[in-house]
Scaffold this motif. Sequence first.
Motif, short mmCIF file in Angstrom:
data_model
loop_
_atom_site.label_atom_id
_atom_site.label_comp_id
_atom_site.label_asym_id
_atom_site.label_seq_id
_atom_site.Cartn_x
_atom_site.Cartn_y
_atom_site.Cartn_z
N TRP A 103 -13.54 6.18 11.58
CA TRP A 103 -14.93 6.58 11.38
C TRP A 103 -15.88 5.44 11.75
O TRP A 103 -16.92 5.67 12.37
CB TRP A 103 -15.17 7.03 9.95
CG TRP A 103 -16.62 7.17 9.62
CD1 TRP A 103 -17.29 6.51 8.64
CD2 TRP A 103 -17.59 8.00 10.27
NE1 TRP A 103 -18.61 6.87 8.64
CE2 TRP A 103 -18.83 7.79 9.64
CE3 TRP A 103 -17.54 8.89 11.33
CZ2 TRP A 103 -19.99 8.41 10.03
CZ3 TRP A 103 -18.70 9.52 11.71
CH2 TRP A 103 -19.91 9.29 11.07
N LYS A 142 0.84 -1.19 0.00
CA LYS A 142 0.00 0.00 0.00
C LYS A 142 0.88 1.25 0.00
O LYS A 142 1.96 1.26 0.58
CB LYS A 142 -0.88 0.04 1.26
CG LYS A 142 -2.06 -0.89 1.24
CD LYS A 142 -2.89 -0.62 2.48
CE LYS A 142 -4.06 -1.55 2.60
NZ LYS A 142 -4.81 -1.31 3.84
N ALA A 158 -0.77 7.11 1.24
CA ALA A 158 -2.13 7.66 1.19
C ALA A 158 -3.17 6.57 1.43
O ALA A 158 -4.19 6.81 2.10
CB ALA A 158 -2.37 8.34 -0.14
N ASP A 159 -2.94 5.38 0.89
CA ASP A 159 -3.87 4.27 1.12
C ASP A 159 -3.93 3.90 2.60
O ASP A 159 -4.99 3.57 3.13
CB ASP A 159 -3.45 3.05 0.30
CG ASP A 159 -3.53 3.30 -1.20
OD1 ASP A 159 -4.30 4.19 -1.60
OD2 ASP A 159 -2.81 2.62 -1.95
N ARG A 209 -3.32 5.92 5.12
CA ARG A 209 -4.05 6.98 5.83
C ARG A 209 -5.55 6.84 5.63
O ARG A 209 -6.34 7.02 6.56
CB ARG A 209 -3.59 8.36 5.33
CG ARG A 209 -2.31 8.81 5.96
CD ARG A 209 -2.12 10.30 5.74
NE ARG A 209 -2.00 10.64 4.35
CZ ARG A 209 -0.86 10.87 3.70
NH1 ARG A 209 0.27 10.80 4.36
NH2 ARG A 209 -0.84 11.18 2.42
N GLN A 210 -5.97 6.51 4.40
CA GLN A 210 -7.39 6.34 4.11
C GLN A 210 -7.97 5.17 4.90
O GLN A 210 -9.06 5.27 5.47
CB GLN A 210 -7.61 6.13 2.62
CG GLN A 210 -9.07 6.01 2.24
CD GLN A 210 -9.24 5.79 0.75
OE1 GLN A 210 -8.28 5.73 0.01
NE2 GLN A 210 -10.48 5.66 0.33
N ALA A 211 -7.24 4.06 4.96
CA ALA A 211 -7.71 2.90 5.72
C ALA A 211 -7.82 3.24 7.20
O ALA A 211 -8.78 2.84 7.87
CB ALA A 211 -6.76 1.73 5.52
N SER A 212 -6.86 4.01 7.71
CA SER A 212 -6.91 4.41 9.11
C SER A 212 -8.10 5.33 9.37
O SER A 212 -8.79 5.19 10.39
CB SER A 212 -5.60 5.12 9.47
OG SER A 212 -5.62 5.53 10.80
N ALA A 213 -8.37 6.26 8.45
CA ALA A 213 -9.51 7.17 8.61
C ALA A 213 -10.83 6.40 8.57
O ALA A 213 -11.74 6.68 9.36
CB ALA A 213 -9.49 8.23 7.52
N GLU A 214 -10.95 5.43 7.66
CA GLU A 214 -12.17 4.62 7.58
C GLU A 214 -12.38 3.81 8.86
O GLU A 214 -13.50 3.68 9.35
CB GLU A 214 -12.11 3.70 6.36
CG GLU A 214 -12.26 4.42 5.05
CD GLU A 214 -12.02 3.51 3.85
OE1 GLU A 214 -11.72 2.31 4.05
OE2 GLU A 214 -12.13 4.01 2.73
#
Length: 151
Positions: free
Chosen positions: A140, A126, A129-130, A132-137
């Motif tokens: 949430w 990964k 950015a991927d 970070r996106q997985a962590s944000a999801e």
Amino acid sequence: MIAHGIAAQNRKARFDYKILDTIEAGIVLHGAEVKSLRLGRAQMTDAWAGERDGELYLFNLYIPEYQGGVFARFDVRGARKLLVKRKERSKLLGAVARDRQTLVPLDIHFNPRGLAKVTLGLAEGKQKADKRQASAERDWARDKARLLRNR
């Protein structure tokens, strides 16, 4: 003492890699290694799978020495042979060479018969950015569950 179930898990692998396919492989272990693995003290955060002499091996898996009075010494980070069928091995090694994919060990578990098995993942790395996106999801989803639970 683990009779069957997960003995060691690489939780960081699912964060660092996108798992495309999984395969279960046998692993060649000696008696004291199995006893130590059944105690659940193995670590596989830095472990990786690769080819050596046309065979599939698991490198850098840490299994500590068994302290139960057994004099059988073994290399705690030595290479351990993985047992897969020839067709599967050629498919995996071809994907690694051709598509720049990686073989990542996900966990070591004991099947219902008591044999040690390794779950290998065919993965792509990964980007930052991927991750970070997985962590944000994940954050949430945790916040959403908390909000719904407190209603």
